[in-house]
Design an enzyme around this catalytic site. Structure first.
Site, mmCIF file in Angstrom:
data_model
loop_
_atom_site.group_PDB
_atom_site.id
_atom_site.type_symbol
_atom_site.label_atom_id
_atom_site.label_comp_id
_atom_site.label_asym_id
_atom_site.label_seq_id
_atom_site.Cartn_x
_atom_site.Cartn_y
_atom_site.Cartn_z
ATOM 1 N N GLU A 44 0.841 -1.201 0.000
ATOM 2 C CA GLU A 44 0.000 0.000 0.000
ATOM 3 C C GLU A 44 0.877 1.253 0.000
ATOM 4 O O GLU A 44 1.839 1.345 0.757
ATOM 5 C CB GLU A 44 -0.913 -0.010 1.227
ATOM 6 C CG GLU A 44 -1.892 1.145 1.280
ATOM 7 C CD GLU A 44 -2.782 1.130 2.515
ATOM 8 O OE1 GLU A 44 -3.877 1.713 2.469
ATOM 9 O OE2 GLU A 44 -2.376 0.534 3.543
ATOM 10 N N LYS A 118 -9.649 2.468 -2.719
ATOM 11 C CA LYS A 118 -9.950 1.965 -1.376
ATOM 12 C C LYS A 118 -11.315 2.461 -0.915
ATOM 13 O O LYS A 118 -11.585 3.660 -0.907
ATOM 14 C CB LYS A 118 -8.854 2.422 -0.412
ATOM 15 C CG LYS A 118 -8.927 1.816 0.985
ATOM 16 C CD LYS A 118 -7.682 2.205 1.764
ATOM 17 C CE LYS A 118 -7.630 1.564 3.132
ATOM 18 N NZ LYS A 118 -6.382 1.907 3.853
ATOM 19 N N CYS A 156 -5.943 -2.844 2.423
ATOM 20 C CA CYS A 156 -5.729 -2.724 3.865
ATOM 21 C C CYS A 156 -7.029 -2.800 4.666
ATOM 22 O O CYS A 156 -7.614 -3.866 4.808
ATOM 23 C CB CYS A 156 -4.955 -1.440 4.160
ATOM 24 S SG CYS A 156 -4.202 -1.417 5.812
#
Length: 282
Positions: A44, A118, A156
């Site tokens: 990330e 995300k 994540c």
């Protein structure tokens, strides 16, 4: 998957950090390709520290367009050079002042296939101030048809939400990569629990990648590395033992296993979506 220790102090100028990390990754990507990797996922926000540990506008200078910015253009060249599918997480500028935590997906011929933004953003102690930097994703849960199979991406904090993991499975994903930046003490006990559970529930392979080591001056916790692959049965097929050091994790994934598992456990056949209204009603 390449987990990479920060190679330039986080107190340096953002542009200097970015260049140093890109240069380091170019070498590691070549190393992975030399070991036979056909698909490569980076961590990330791969070209910087996890700057969300503080709220400082200087980090806005790390943004660039996707796919027209210099980093993705460079990685398209690398993908073509090494004949390797690539998943490349960067800090994306959509328009001035509107930024996303994004992963670009590039095919083995160097063509840009698309991006995942995300969806779920943390904003919590000890230093995950992501809503200062990013807008929540708005592109849904795309699955990319690549030279190695159908690839999905979760980023994540997304991994804590099973709904999106299911959407990726229903979209046909065979491999789901989750580039992360997560620290010991907060969620390490979940690291090898949640994502194998997604693999089992949705019967696909998962590649979970975490950055390694401490990042001063913030030191919000140890990014504990331990990147791994697991199969549709939730079994670990390759994992890094390194917590604080750079490492390359390579696994052979037999995608025929997906059919074997799904023919045994008929989770998609036996779903009852007409009974799940409460998920969106509540």
């Amino acid at each position: 998957m390449i987990q990479t220790k920060l190679c330039e102090p986080a107190t340096s100028e953002p542009a200097k950090i970015k260049q140093a990390m890109i240069d380091k990754h170019i070498e590691l990507i070549a190393d992975a390709a030399g070991q036979g990797a056909q698909v490569c996922c980076l961590q990330e926000l791969f070209y910087g520290p996890y700057f969300c540990a503080e709220q400082d506008m200087k980090w806005y200078s790390m943004v660039e367009r996707v796919p027209d910015g210099p980093t993705i253009q460079l990685m398209m060249q690398q993908a073509k050079k090494h004949k390797m599918v690539m998943v490349v997480p960067v800090y994306e500028e959509d328009m001035t002042g509107v930024y996303y935590n994004t992963a670009a997906v590039i095919d083995a011929d160097g063509s840009y296939l698309g991006k995942f933004r995300k969806m779920h953003l943390p904003h919590c102690e000890p230093g995950f101030w992501e809503k200062f930097y990013f807008r929540p994703g708005n592109l849904g849960y795309p699955v990319f048809d690549t030279a190695v199979g159908k690839v999905g991406v979760y980023l994540c904090y997304d991994r804590h939400f099973p709904e999106g993991a299911r959407c990726l499975g229903l979209g046909g994903a065979e491999i789901v990569f989750n580039p992360s930046a997560t620290v010991a003490g907060l969620s390490e006990y979940l690291w090898k629990l949640e994502q194998p559970a997604h693999a089992v529930a949705n019967q696909y392979f998962v590649g979970a990648i975490n950055r390694p080591g401490l990042e001063a001056p913030w030191n919000i916790g140890e990014f504990y590395g331990q990147s791994y692959f697991c199969d549709p049965r939730g079994q670990f097929i390759a994992q890094s033992e390194k917590r604080t050091e750079t490492d390359i994790v390579i696994a052979d994934m037999d995608l025929d296993l997906i059919r074997d598992v799904r023919n045994t456990w008929q989770f998609f056949r036996d779903r009852r979506p007409e009974t799940y209204d409460a998920i969106t009603d509540l």
